[in-house]
Scaffold this motif. Sequence first.
Motif, mmCIF file in Angstrom:
data_model
loop_
_atom_site.group_PDB
_atom_site.id
_atom_site.type_symbol
_atom_site.label_atom_id
_atom_site.label_comp_id
_atom_site.label_asym_id
_atom_site.label_seq_id
_atom_site.Cartn_x
_atom_site.Cartn_y
_atom_site.Cartn_z
ATOM 1 N N UNK A 1 36.536 41.143 51.717
ATOM 2 C CA UNK A 1 35.286 41.115 52.219
ATOM 3 C C UNK A 1 35.316 39.372 53.276
ATOM 4 N N UNK A 2 35.820 38.255 51.925
ATOM 5 C CA UNK A 2 35.597 36.865 53.115
ATOM 6 C C UNK A 2 36.390 37.348 54.341
ATOM 7 N N UNK A 3 37.511 37.964 54.525
ATOM 8 C CA UNK A 3 37.577 38.254 56.297
ATOM 9 C C UNK A 3 37.139 38.769 57.099
ATOM 10 N N UNK B 1 43.414 44.622 42.561
ATOM 11 C CA UNK B 1 41.845 45.759 43.150
ATOM 12 C C UNK B 1 40.938 44.691 43.603
ATOM 13 N N UNK B 2 40.267 44.166 42.747
ATOM 14 C CA UNK B 2 39.076 43.182 42.688
ATOM 15 C C UNK B 2 39.611 41.836 43.331
ATOM 16 N N UNK B 3 40.280 41.402 43.401
ATOM 17 C CA UNK B 3 41.220 40.098 43.966
ATOM 18 C C UNK B 3 41.080 40.522 45.515
ATOM 19 N N UNK B 4 41.398 41.922 45.716
ATOM 20 C CA UNK B 4 41.961 42.116 47.323
ATOM 21 C C UNK B 4 40.764 42.190 48.231
ATOM 22 N N UNK B 5 39.781 43.185 47.307
ATOM 23 C CA UNK B 5 38.510 43.521 47.528
ATOM 24 C C UNK B 5 38.209 42.194 47.941
ATOM 25 N N UNK B 6 37.860 41.423 47.311
ATOM 26 C CA UNK B 6 36.921 40.413 48.169
ATOM 27 C C UNK B 6 37.782 39.324 49.140
ATOM 28 N N UNK B 7 38.878 39.382 48.674
ATOM 29 C CA UNK B 7 39.893 38.778 50.096
ATOM 30 C C UNK B 7 39.735 39.371 50.744
#
Length: 216
Positions: free
Chosen positions: A15-17, A7-13
């Motif tokens: 956001x980067x997009x 979840x944390x990795x997905x959220x940041x990914x």
Amino acid sequence: MGCGRVGASLAEAMERRGHTVSVIDRDPTAFKRLSPEFAGTTTVGMGFDREVLTRAGIEKADAFAAVSSGDNSNIVAARVARETFGVARVVARIYDARRAQVYARLGIPTVATVPWTTERFVAELDDDVDTVAWRDPSGSVDLIELDIDESWIGTSVAKFAEETGCHVVFLNRLGRPILPEPRTALQDDDIVYVAVRSADRAAVRATAGAPRPIHD
């Protein structure tokens, strides 16, 4: 929903997009997994609770991902997001592949974590096993890598698909992905990825791995 490692990795990914991201987790310490640069919002609570979802901004959401560690929580939250709040894009992380098939029939895309991970490990560890790169949750369509006989070299993608009974999705040509057109010719050392009906997988592999029939 869910601020574990995925979840944390997905959220940041996301956001980067360029997306605005809101993360829900029942454990406030879970948000420590987010980087200090994370600019989204965090909400403590159960991700299938309507009040919690509303506080997190579900009414403005274009998409919702349920990636907690519990299948039941994920699918309930996904259904609430879809059916109650009308979120257009909803996906749920599911460990039990049998459940994934059921929910896919309900129109909720799922990522069946354990089967997918198992397939990837098998693909790396055993070259002799008929492995699948991806399988749709219903279990009826597979994405596979094909070994093709050298006699297919020079054949167009359209003709190859017609004669083997598959759909060519993409080619890996010298380490570079290629989205082929129907007239694209297969070249030596191409790695061919195709979509096939699961029931036809063995037959497609056999046809592609055998010399191409001679045509007039």
